[in-house]
Motif scaffolding. Structure first.
Motif, PDB file in Angstrom:
ATOM      1  N   UNK A  56       1.480  -2.249   8.595  1.00  0.00           N
ATOM      2  CA  UNK A  56       1.166  -1.875   7.958  1.00  0.00           C
ATOM      3  C   UNK A  56       2.036  -0.564   7.372  1.00  0.00           C
ATOM      4  N   UNK A  57       2.392  -0.775   6.225  1.00  0.00           N
ATOM      5  CA  UNK A  57       3.191   1.087   6.023  1.00  0.00           C
ATOM      6  C   UNK A  57       2.177   1.660   4.691  1.00  0.00           C
ATOM      7  N   UNK A  58       2.209   3.298   4.624  1.00  0.00           N
ATOM      8  CA  UNK A  58       1.560   3.908   3.734  1.00  0.00           C
ATOM      9  C   UNK A  58       1.549   3.617   2.339  1.00  0.00           C
ATOM     10  N   UNK A  59       2.439   2.940   2.328  1.00  0.00           N
ATOM     11  CA  UNK A  59       2.496   1.393   1.006  1.00  0.00           C
ATOM     12  C   UNK A  59       1.304   1.345   0.963  1.00  0.00           C
ATOM     13  N   UNK A  60       1.487   0.593   1.791  1.00  0.00           N
ATOM     14  CA  UNK A  60       0.057  -0.845   1.533  1.00  0.00           C
ATOM     15  C   UNK A  60      -0.855  -0.008   1.624  1.00  0.00           C
ATOM     16  N   UNK A 110      -1.784  10.302   1.972  1.00  0.00           N
ATOM     17  CA  UNK A 110      -1.074   8.877   2.863  1.00  0.00           C
ATOM     18  C   UNK A 110      -2.160   8.688   3.833  1.00  0.00           C
ATOM     19  N   UNK A 111      -1.906   7.848   3.926  1.00  0.00           N
ATOM     20  CA  UNK A 111      -2.476   6.945   5.295  1.00  0.00           C
ATOM     21  C   UNK A 111      -1.314   6.576   6.694  1.00  0.00           C
ATOM     22  N   UNK A 112      -1.898   6.993   7.644  1.00  0.00           N
ATOM     23  CA  UNK A 112      -0.634   6.451   8.081  1.00  0.00           C
ATOM     24  C   UNK A 112      -1.012   5.738   9.118  1.00  0.00           C
ATOM     25  N   UNK A 113      -1.765   5.643   9.526  1.00  0.00           N
ATOM     26  CA  UNK A 113      -2.422   3.561  10.450  1.00  0.00           C
ATOM     27  C   UNK A 113      -1.559   3.343   9.770  1.00  0.00           C
ATOM     28  N   UNK A 169      -6.791  -2.035  11.388  1.00  0.00           N
ATOM     29  CA  UNK A 169      -7.125  -1.155  12.562  1.00  0.00           C
ATOM     30  C   UNK A 169      -8.047   0.114  11.893  1.00  0.00           C
ATOM     31  N   UNK A 170      -9.307   0.334  12.648  1.00  0.00           N
ATOM     32  CA  UNK A 170     -10.105   1.126  12.057  1.00  0.00           C
ATOM     33  C   UNK A 170     -10.031   2.841  11.647  1.00  0.00           C
ATOM     34  N   UNK A 171      -9.580   3.085  10.547  1.00  0.00           N
ATOM     35  CA  UNK A 171      -9.454   4.154  10.051  1.00  0.00           C
ATOM     36  C   UNK A 171     -10.291   5.377  10.777  1.00  0.00           C
ATOM     37  N   UNK A 172      -9.351   6.411  11.109  1.00  0.00           N
ATOM     38  CA  UNK A 172     -10.148   7.879  11.255  1.00  0.00           C
ATOM     39  C   UNK A 172      -9.430   9.422  10.156  1.00  0.00           C
ATOM     40  N   UNK A 173     -10.203  10.036  10.249  1.00  0.00           N
ATOM     41  CA  UNK A 173      -9.821  11.615   9.671  1.00  0.00           C
ATOM     42  C   UNK A 173      -8.614  11.364   9.590  1.00  0.00           C
ATOM     43  N   UNK A 174      -8.208  11.412  11.455  1.00  0.00           N
ATOM     44  CA  UNK A 174      -6.499  11.746  11.572  1.00  0.00           C
ATOM     45  C   UNK A 174      -5.782  11.218  11.375  1.00  0.00           C
ATOM     46  N   UNK A 175      -6.105  10.062  10.418  1.00  0.00           N
ATOM     47  CA  UNK A 175      -5.101   8.216   9.458  1.00  0.00           C
ATOM     48  C   UNK A 175      -4.879   9.393   8.648  1.00  0.00           C
ATOM     49  N   UNK A 176      -5.365  10.392   7.766  1.00  0.00           N
ATOM     50  CA  UNK A 176      -4.411  10.621   6.609  1.00  0.00           C
ATOM     51  C   UNK A 176      -4.255  12.369   7.124  1.00  0.00           C
ATOM     52  N   UNK A 177      -2.864  12.133   5.676  1.00  0.00           N
ATOM     53  CA  UNK A 177      -1.911  13.143   6.292  1.00  0.00           C
ATOM     54  C   UNK A 177      -2.018  13.748   4.547  1.00  0.00           C
ATOM     55  N   UNK A 178      -2.436  14.925   3.891  1.00  0.00           N
ATOM     56  CA  UNK A 178      -2.259  15.779   2.924  1.00  0.00           C
ATOM     57  C   UNK A 178      -1.376  15.486   2.282  1.00  0.00           C
ATOM     58  N   UNK A 179      -0.868  15.887   0.821  1.00  0.00           N
ATOM     59  CA  UNK A 179      -0.221  16.071  -0.241  1.00  0.00           C
ATOM     60  C   UNK A 179      -0.192  17.224   0.274  1.00  0.00           C
ATOM     61  N   UNK A 184     -14.873  13.547   1.575  1.00  0.00           N
ATOM     62  CA  UNK A 184     -15.123  12.604   2.839  1.00  0.00           C
ATOM     63  C   UNK A 184     -14.794  11.675   2.521  1.00  0.00           C
ATOM     64  N   UNK A 185     -13.797  11.774   3.540  1.00  0.00           N
ATOM     65  CA  UNK A 185     -13.240  10.557   4.328  1.00  0.00           C
ATOM     66  C   UNK A 185     -13.692   9.626   4.226  1.00  0.00           C
ATOM     67  N   UNK A 186     -12.832   8.288   3.959  1.00  0.00           N
ATOM     68  CA  UNK A 186     -13.449   7.107   3.639  1.00  0.00           C
ATOM     69  C   UNK A 186     -12.911   6.458   5.516  1.00  0.00           C
TER      70      UNK A 186
END
Length: 268
Positions: free
Chosen positions: A40-44, A57-60, A83-93, A102-104
């Motif tokens: 997967x890519x961030x655009x997905x 963006x999500x980096x997973x 794979x299961x997302x965690x808060x650390x998979x989010x990269x803030x703009x 509240x992140x999903x």
């Protein structure tokens, strides 16, 4: 009466819940025998719920194909799960504070996957036989199987066809493989050659054994060394020197050494 602002520690701003995270676009891979890798890519990832111009963006980048490893089960639009997302998979703009939301988390599913067939080549092996004899058993070589797979993972039956028969004269004939099928592989068949040669009679010890080398002495003379006797014979050939493969099809071992049809054989 008291006028002016009044202050008290009674307020609270709670994080805004993101609305959804979904998979979008498409991902595809060539069949590799596994279902565990969907790149997967961030655009997905599509994220809904940020306010104004804020976002992330999500980096997973890892996921899996839900329908298994096979091509037939994964046409375009097949289910993929990250794979299961965690808060650390989010990269803030720029300008976004993620703690305001509240992140999903957890796995994300989307019908964006496809597995395509892998190229596989089946090449008929070159064979040779003496004129007047039945065709030898034909075999093939394979290139392109994924690790751990082989002929047993294909459908159909390996077949060979050739115009050569017991009565075929000296020459070379195509051997064409066919008959194998697979949904996981795109199979390409490559012809081989059957060389029909003059019957060999080995009676000269100096000429007994396999041809070790063939090379041109000049435009007309071909010198051939043979083993194990170590004898050397020269033969005049009115044609341009053949390749080793061509020569091996038309040179026969006879009493005087190596005989090129249509030329004089002089043993040395």
């Amino acid at each position: 009466l008291i006028t002016g602002p009044v202050v008290g520690n009674i307020g609270e701003i709670t994080p805004k819940a993101l609305t959804s995270v979904s998979l979008t676009g498409s991902v595809s891979k060539v069949y590799d025998g596994t279902a565990t890798v969907a790149n997967l890519g961030t655009a997905n990832y599509s994220i809904a719920g940020f306010i104004g111009g804020e976002g992330a963006t999500i980096t997973n980048t890892t996921g899996s194909y839900d329908n298994g490893a096979n091509v037939a089960a994964n046409p375009a639009g097949s289910a993929v799960t990250s794979t299961a997302l965690v808060a650390g998979d989010y990269s803030a703009n720029v300008g976004t504070t993620l703690s305001n939301y509240t992140l999903i988390t957890g796995p994300v599913v989307g019908n964006i996957g496809e597995i395509t067939p892998k190229a596989l080549t089946v090449t008929a092996d070159d064979k040779s036989k003496s004129a007047g004899t039945p065709n030898p058993p034909f075999t093939a070589s394979y290139s392109g199987f994924v690790v751990g797979e082989g002929l047993a993972d294909l459908g159909g039956s390996l077949l060979f066809s050739t115009p050569a028969t017991v009565a075929s004269p000296v020459g070379s004939y195509l051997v064409t493989p066919s008959g194998l099928t697979s949904s996981n592989y795109t199979i390409g068949f490559i012809d081989g050659l059957l060389f029909v040669t003059d019957p060999a009679t080995v009676s000269n010890p100096a000429a007994a054994g396999a041809i070790a080398s063939i090379f041109a002495i000049d435009d007309r003379l071909i010198r051939t060394s043979v083993e194990p006797g170590g004898g050397m014979v020269d033969a005049l050939n009115p044609q341009p020197p053949p390749t080793e493969k061509q020569a091996s099809a038309f040179i026969s071992v006879v009493d005087c050494g190596i005989n090129v049809p249509g030329s004089v054989c002089n043993s040395r």
